[in-house]
Enzyme design. Structure first.
Site, PDB file in Angstrom:
ATOM      1  N   GLU A   1      -0.952  -5.987 -12.520  1.00 41.77           N
ATOM      2  CA  GLU A   1      -1.100  -4.812 -11.654  1.00 41.77           C
ATOM      3  C   GLU A   1       0.256  -4.152 -11.415  1.00 41.77           C
ATOM      4  O   GLU A   1       0.358  -2.927 -11.338  1.00 41.77           O
ATOM      5  CB  GLU A   1      -1.712  -5.205 -10.313  1.00 41.77           C
ATOM      6  CG  GLU A   1      -3.147  -5.674 -10.403  1.00 41.77           C
ATOM      7  CD  GLU A   1      -3.693  -6.090  -9.062  1.00 41.77           C
ATOM      8  OE1 GLU A   1      -4.543  -5.345  -8.534  1.00 41.77           O
ATOM      9  OE2 GLU A   1      -3.266  -7.142  -8.537  1.00 41.77           O
TER      10      GLU A   1
ATOM     11  N   TYR B   1      -0.972  19.836   5.867  1.00 41.12           N
ATOM     12  CA  TYR B   1      -1.633  18.856   5.007  1.00 41.12           C
ATOM     13  C   TYR B   1      -0.841  18.622   3.728  1.00 41.12           C
ATOM     14  O   TYR B   1      -0.964  17.576   3.104  1.00 41.12           O
ATOM     15  CB  TYR B   1      -3.095  19.214   4.726  1.00 41.12           C
ATOM     16  CG  TYR B   1      -3.355  20.629   4.266  1.00 41.12           C
ATOM     17  CD1 TYR B   1      -3.123  21.012   2.952  1.00 41.12           C
ATOM     18  CD2 TYR B   1      -3.861  21.568   5.147  1.00 41.12           C
ATOM     19  CE1 TYR B   1      -3.377  22.301   2.528  1.00 41.12           C
ATOM     20  CE2 TYR B   1      -4.114  22.864   4.736  1.00 41.12           C
ATOM     21  CZ  TYR B   1      -3.865  23.225   3.417  1.00 41.12           C
ATOM     22  OH  TYR B   1      -4.116  24.506   3.004  1.00 41.12           O
TER      23      TYR B   1
ATOM     24  N   ILE C   1      -2.503  -3.901  -0.422  1.00 40.59           N
ATOM     25  CA  ILE C   1      -2.735  -2.508  -0.064  1.00 40.59           C
ATOM     26  C   ILE C   1      -2.750  -2.340   1.454  1.00 40.59           C
ATOM     27  O   ILE C   1      -2.585  -1.235   1.953  1.00 40.59           O
ATOM     28  CB  ILE C   1      -3.993  -1.919  -0.734  1.00 40.59           C
ATOM     29  CG1 ILE C   1      -5.262  -2.704  -0.400  1.00 40.59           C
ATOM     30  CG2 ILE C   1      -3.787  -1.816  -2.232  1.00 40.59           C
ATOM     31  CD1 ILE C   1      -6.547  -2.027  -0.920  1.00 40.59           C
ATOM     32  N   GLU C   2      -2.872  -3.441   2.184  1.00 41.21           N
ATOM     33  CA  GLU C   2      -2.720  -3.398   3.632  1.00 41.21           C
ATOM     34  C   GLU C   2      -1.305  -2.932   4.003  1.00 41.21           C
ATOM     35  O   GLU C   2      -1.116  -2.154   4.939  1.00 41.21           O
ATOM     36  CB  GLU C   2      -2.982  -4.770   4.257  1.00 41.21           C
ATOM     37  CG  GLU C   2      -4.428  -5.217   4.222  1.00 41.21           C
ATOM     38  CD  GLU C   2      -4.839  -5.952   2.937  1.00 41.21           C
ATOM     39  OE1 GLU C   2      -4.205  -5.737   1.865  1.00 41.21           O
ATOM     40  OE2 GLU C   2      -5.790  -6.742   3.009  1.00 41.21           O
TER      41      GLU C   2
ATOM     42  N   LYS D   1      -8.861   1.161  -3.625  1.00 40.83           N
ATOM     43  CA  LYS D   1      -8.394   0.585  -4.882  1.00 40.83           C
ATOM     44  C   LYS D   1      -9.604   0.459  -5.811  1.00 40.83           C
ATOM     45  O   LYS D   1     -10.218  -0.605  -5.926  1.00 40.83           O
ATOM     46  CB  LYS D   1      -7.740  -0.772  -4.618  1.00 40.83           C
ATOM     47  CG  LYS D   1      -6.994  -1.351  -5.787  1.00 40.83           C
ATOM     48  CD  LYS D   1      -6.260  -2.624  -5.367  1.00 40.83           C
ATOM     49  CE  LYS D   1      -5.476  -3.208  -6.506  1.00 40.83           C
ATOM     50  NZ  LYS D   1      -4.755  -4.430  -6.098  1.00 40.83           N
TER      51      LYS D   1
END
Length: 123
Positions: free
Chosen positions: A22, A54, A73-74, A99
């Site tokens: 990854e 934005y 990913i936290e 993900k």
């Protein structure tokens, strides 16, 4: 009462995950941002200077995804939420990192984590 700015499905390519492949190959991530604010003044003046852009939100999220890799990913979601929470005018923020190509050996619809921050959680 608070207004919201929402940015959903923002795509970026990053190198996040616990597996070496990854970190080497990378993959697509999707980010949703919901920002609570008060844009009454911006609505009255019709001026971008009185709201949260934005475009700035997108830049923060994409730079985080494309930046240095995280195992979790936290951690990525927390980094984005913490940065957005520091912007002027933010009451609270919710960041969801998806993900879609997570290395799971079973069919799945989505993998996502959600980080929330607010003025109460500042410093």
């Amino acid at each position: 009462m608070a207004d919201r700015i929402e940015l959903l499905g923002l795509e970026a390519y990053g190198y996040h995950g616990v597996h070496d492949f990854e970190k080497q190959k990378g993959q697509k991530f999707l980010v949703d941002l919901v920002v609570w604010t008060d844009f009454a003044h911006a609505a009255r003046t019709d001026s971008i200077e009185h709201t949260i852009s934005y475009v700035d939100l997108a830049d923060i999220a994409v730079q985080a995804v494309e930046g240095p890799g995280h195992d979790l990913i936290e951690s990525l979601a927390s980094q984005i939420a913490d940065q957005v929470n520091e912007l002027a005018g933010v009451f609270a923020v919710e960041v969801t990192v998806h993900k879609p190509f997570a290395p799971i050996d079973h069919p799945f619809a989505d993998v996502r984590v959600v980080a929330r921050r607010s003025r109460k959680s500042r410093g």
